[in-house]
Design a protein around this motif. Structure first.
Motif, PDB file in Angstrom:
ATOM      1  N   GLU A 222       0.819  -1.211   0.000  1.00 30.54           N
ATOM      2  CA  GLU A 222       0.000   0.000   0.000  1.00 30.54           C
ATOM      3  C   GLU A 222       0.855   1.264   0.000  1.00 30.54           C
ATOM      4  N   GLU A 223       2.022   1.212   0.590  1.00 29.44           N
ATOM      5  CA  GLU A 223       2.903   2.383   0.554  1.00 29.44           C
ATOM      6  C   GLU A 223       3.270   2.736  -0.882  1.00 29.44           C
ATOM      7  N   GLY A 224       3.607   1.726  -1.662  1.00 36.54           N
ATOM      8  CA  GLY A 224       3.945   1.965  -3.053  1.00 36.54           C
ATOM      9  C   GLY A 224       2.763   2.504  -3.843  1.00 36.54           C
ATOM     10  N   LEU A 225       1.578   1.946  -3.578  1.00 35.31           N
ATOM     11  CA  LEU A 225       0.383   2.390  -4.304  1.00 35.31           C
ATOM     12  C   LEU A 225       0.071   3.848  -3.992  1.00 35.31           C
ATOM     13  N   HIS A 226       0.111   4.213  -2.705  1.00 36.22           N
ATOM     14  CA  HIS A 226      -0.174   5.595  -2.325  1.00 36.22           C
ATOM     15  C   HIS A 226       0.860   6.551  -2.913  1.00 36.22           C
ATOM     16  N   THR A 227       2.116   6.136  -2.906  1.00 34.82           N
ATOM     17  CA  THR A 227       3.168   6.968  -3.494  1.00 34.82           C
ATOM     18  C   THR A 227       2.905   7.197  -4.971  1.00 34.82           C
ATOM     19  N   MET A 228       2.519   6.140  -5.686  1.00 29.27           N
ATOM     20  CA  MET A 228       2.217   6.260  -7.105  1.00 29.27           C
ATOM     21  C   MET A 228       1.044   7.196  -7.352  1.00 29.27           C
ATOM     22  N   GLN A 229      -0.056   6.965  -6.644  1.00 30.13           N
ATOM     23  CA  GLN A 229      -1.271   7.740  -6.900  1.00 30.13           C
ATOM     24  C   GLN A 229      -1.086   9.211  -6.559  1.00 30.13           C
ATOM     25  N   LEU A 230      -0.533   9.491  -5.390  1.00 29.31           N
ATOM     26  CA  LEU A 230      -0.353  10.881  -4.976  1.00 29.31           C
ATOM     27  C   LEU A 230       0.694  11.580  -5.830  1.00 29.31           C
ATOM     28  N   GLY A 231       1.760  10.865  -6.162  1.00 31.70           N
ATOM     29  CA  GLY A 231       2.817  11.457  -6.983  1.00 31.70           C
ATOM     30  C   GLY A 231       2.340  11.783  -8.382  1.00 31.70           C
ATOM     31  N   ALA A 232       1.549  10.890  -8.972  1.00 31.10           N
ATOM     32  CA  ALA A 232       1.019  11.146 -10.314  1.00 31.10           C
ATOM     33  C   ALA A 232       0.089  12.356 -10.312  1.00 31.10           C
ATOM     34  N   GLN A 233      -0.739  12.455  -9.290  1.00 30.93           N
ATOM     35  CA  GLN A 233      -1.633  13.608  -9.195  1.00 30.93           C
ATOM     36  C   GLN A 233      -0.848  14.901  -9.015  1.00 30.93           C
ATOM     37  N   ALA A 234       0.251  14.832  -8.269  1.00 32.06           N
ATOM     38  CA  ALA A 234       1.079  16.018  -8.048  1.00 32.06           C
ATOM     39  C   ALA A 234       1.688  16.514  -9.362  1.00 32.06           C
ATOM     40  N   VAL A 235       2.075  15.596 -10.238  1.00 40.33           N
ATOM     41  CA  VAL A 235       2.620  16.003 -11.539  1.00 40.33           C
ATOM     42  C   VAL A 235       1.555  16.740 -12.346  1.00 40.33           C
ATOM     43  N   LEU A 236       0.363  16.179 -12.393  1.00 41.83           N
ATOM     44  CA  LEU A 236      -0.706  16.815 -13.157  1.00 41.83           C
ATOM     45  C   LEU A 236      -1.094  18.153 -12.547  1.00 41.83           C
ATOM     46  N   ASP A 237      -1.140  18.218 -11.219  1.00 45.19           N
ATOM     47  CA  ASP A 237      -1.493  19.476 -10.544  1.00 45.19           C
ATOM     48  C   ASP A 237      -0.453  20.564 -10.792  1.00 45.19           C
ATOM     49  N   ALA A 238       0.791  20.152 -11.006  1.00 44.91           N
ATOM     50  CA  ALA A 238       1.875  21.116 -11.231  1.00 44.91           C
ATOM     51  C   ALA A 238       1.926  21.605 -12.675  1.00 44.91           C
ATOM     52  N   GLY A 239       1.038  21.094 -13.520  1.00 38.41           N
ATOM     53  CA  GLY A 239       1.004  21.539 -14.909  1.00 38.41           C
ATOM     54  C   GLY A 239       1.251  20.449 -15.916  1.00 38.41           C
ATOM     55  N   GLY A 240       1.460  19.233 -15.440  1.00 41.07           N
ATOM     56  CA  GLY A 240       1.657  18.110 -16.345  1.00 41.07           C
ATOM     57  C   GLY A 240       3.082  17.976 -16.828  1.00 41.07           C
ATOM     58  N   SER A 241       3.295  16.994 -17.679  1.00 36.68           N
ATOM     59  CA  SER A 241       4.641  16.633 -18.119  1.00 36.68           C
ATOM     60  C   SER A 241       5.317  17.714 -18.949  1.00 36.68           C
ATOM     61  N   ALA A 242       4.536  18.601 -19.548  1.00 34.33           N
ATOM     62  CA  ALA A 242       5.119  19.633 -20.400  1.00 34.33           C
ATOM     63  C   ALA A 242       5.649  20.827 -19.617  1.00 34.33           C
ATOM     64  N   SER A 243       5.297  20.935 -18.340  1.00 29.78           N
ATOM     65  CA  SER A 243       5.721  22.077 -17.531  1.00 29.78           C
ATOM     66  C   SER A 243       7.005  21.744 -16.775  1.00 29.78           C
ATOM     67  N   LEU A 244       7.778  22.779 -16.467  1.00 32.69           N
ATOM     68  CA  LEU A 244       9.013  22.565 -15.718  1.00 32.69           C
ATOM     69  C   LEU A 244       8.711  22.017 -14.329  1.00 32.69           C
ATOM     70  N   ALA A 245       7.706  22.591 -13.655  1.00 30.78           N
ATOM     71  CA  ALA A 245       7.345  22.111 -12.318  1.00 30.78           C
ATOM     72  C   ALA A 245       6.848  20.667 -12.374  1.00 30.78           C
ATOM     73  N   GLY A 246       6.072  20.349 -13.419  1.00 30.49           N
ATOM     74  CA  GLY A 246       5.582  18.991 -13.572  1.00 30.49           C
ATOM     75  C   GLY A 246       6.706  18.005 -13.817  1.00 30.49           C
ATOM     76  N   ARG A 247       7.706  18.401 -14.598  1.00 30.65           N
ATOM     77  CA  ARG A 247       8.841  17.513 -14.866  1.00 30.65           C
ATOM     78  C   ARG A 247       9.645  17.261 -13.587  1.00 30.65           C
ATOM     79  N   ARG A 248       9.755  18.272 -12.755  1.00 30.63           N
ATOM     80  CA  ARG A 248      10.452  18.075 -11.484  1.00 30.63           C
ATOM     81  C   ARG A 248       9.713  17.076 -10.617  1.00 30.63           C
ATOM     82  N   ARG A 249       8.396  17.212 -10.564  1.00 27.49           N
ATOM     83  CA  ARG A 249       7.590  16.258  -9.788  1.00 27.49           C
ATOM     84  C   ARG A 249       7.661  14.860 -10.394  1.00 27.49           C
TER      85      ARG A 249
END
Length: 291
Positions: A222-249
């Protein structure tokens, strides 16, 4: 016959669908940078996989996808005979995959997902809306193959332990991770001009935000699953893969999942399904073939 007189071969519907399924698997493998997955940078969280093996595995499945489509065209309707026929073909395809990879499971989940979708399109090639394709696939997935072996796979073990929805249930529900998350995100990212590769990465992340990925659960709990789900959402919230902030996340998520030995293979299989449906829905995929 002189070489200059050779005409390009007109592909049958079954051949074209098999090509598109393999293309989707190769496109998924090549997509970079994917968190903790095999891509053009390296092996992610895997020690037994590499990009060349993923390509070889995908190509080894071409005959199975073609035979599934041919079975659908010949039988012409959803029913137990078709379900059991494609089940047998899928198991034979899995053996061809394992022979190619020296026993490494590269695409077992993808055989199930893409096989159902190939059959769904072959049954009604003029009905190419994602909702229609996924509904036909779901109807087929709901039928029980009497001849299927019942080993307790990694996904089945995780489903029992955590109550997670596995690949079978995802298909039986009509691939909601694809139709409700990945495809809409793919189209949104394209519309904002993020570029095709970033749009596909965003589609993968959209799947990861909500999927109870049994590959991650098996490898990292479950630790891995939560890390995946929250981390993926953080990338999208930061602007997605095309944004600098999203790439950092995205880089942070990659490092976190590798440290946990958590590779989202289930999400990767569903991204391949998304790319396949996208090509079919757009019309480009089948226009090139004759049927």
């Amino acid at each position: 016959m002189h070489a200059f007189n050779l005409q390009p071969k007109t592909l049958t519907l079954a051949e074209r669908l098999a090509d598109l399924a393999v293309d989707a698997l190769i496109d998924e493998a090549d997509l970079s940078p994917k968190p903790a997955l095999v891509d053009r940078r390296g092996n992610g969280a895997h020690t037994d996989l590499h990009l060349g093996l993923m390509h070889a595995s995908a190509l080894a499945l071409l005959p199975a996808f073609k035979e599934m489509a041919e079975a659908a065209i010949e039988m012409g309707e959803i029913g137990l005979p078709l379900r059991e026929a494609i089940g047998l073909i899928g198991r034979e395809g899995e053996q061809a995959m394992l022979a190619t990879t020296s026993g490494v499971n590269t695409h077992r989940g993808a055989i199930w997902a893409l096989g159902l979708l190939v059959v769904a399109v072959a049954l009604e090639p003029q009905s190419t809306a994602a909702s229609s394709i996924s509904l036909r696939a779901a109807r087929l997935a709901l039928l029980d193959d009497r001849y299927a072996p019942r080993p307790l796979s990694h996904g089945a073990q995780v489903t029992l332990r955590y109550g997670a929805r596995g690949a079978r249930e995802e298909a039986q529900l009509g691939f909601p991770a694809v139709t409700q998350r990945a495809l809409p995100q793919l189209k949104r990212s394209r519309a904002t001009g993020h570029g095709e590769q970033n749009a596909r990465l965003d589609a993968l992340l959209a799947i990861m935000t909500n999927l109870a990925d049994t590959c991650v659960l098996y490898r990292a709990g479950e630790e891995g699953l939560h890390t995946m789900q929250l981390g993926a959402q953080a990338v999208l919230d930061a602007g997605g893969s095309a944004s600098l902030a999203g790439r950092r996340r995205l880089h942070e998520l990659d490092q976190q999942l590798i440290a946990l030995n958590a590779s989202p293979g289930g999400a990767a299989d569903l991204l391949a399904a998304c790319l396949f449906i996208d090509r079919i829905e757009s019309g480009d995929g089948l226009i090139q073939g004759a049927f």
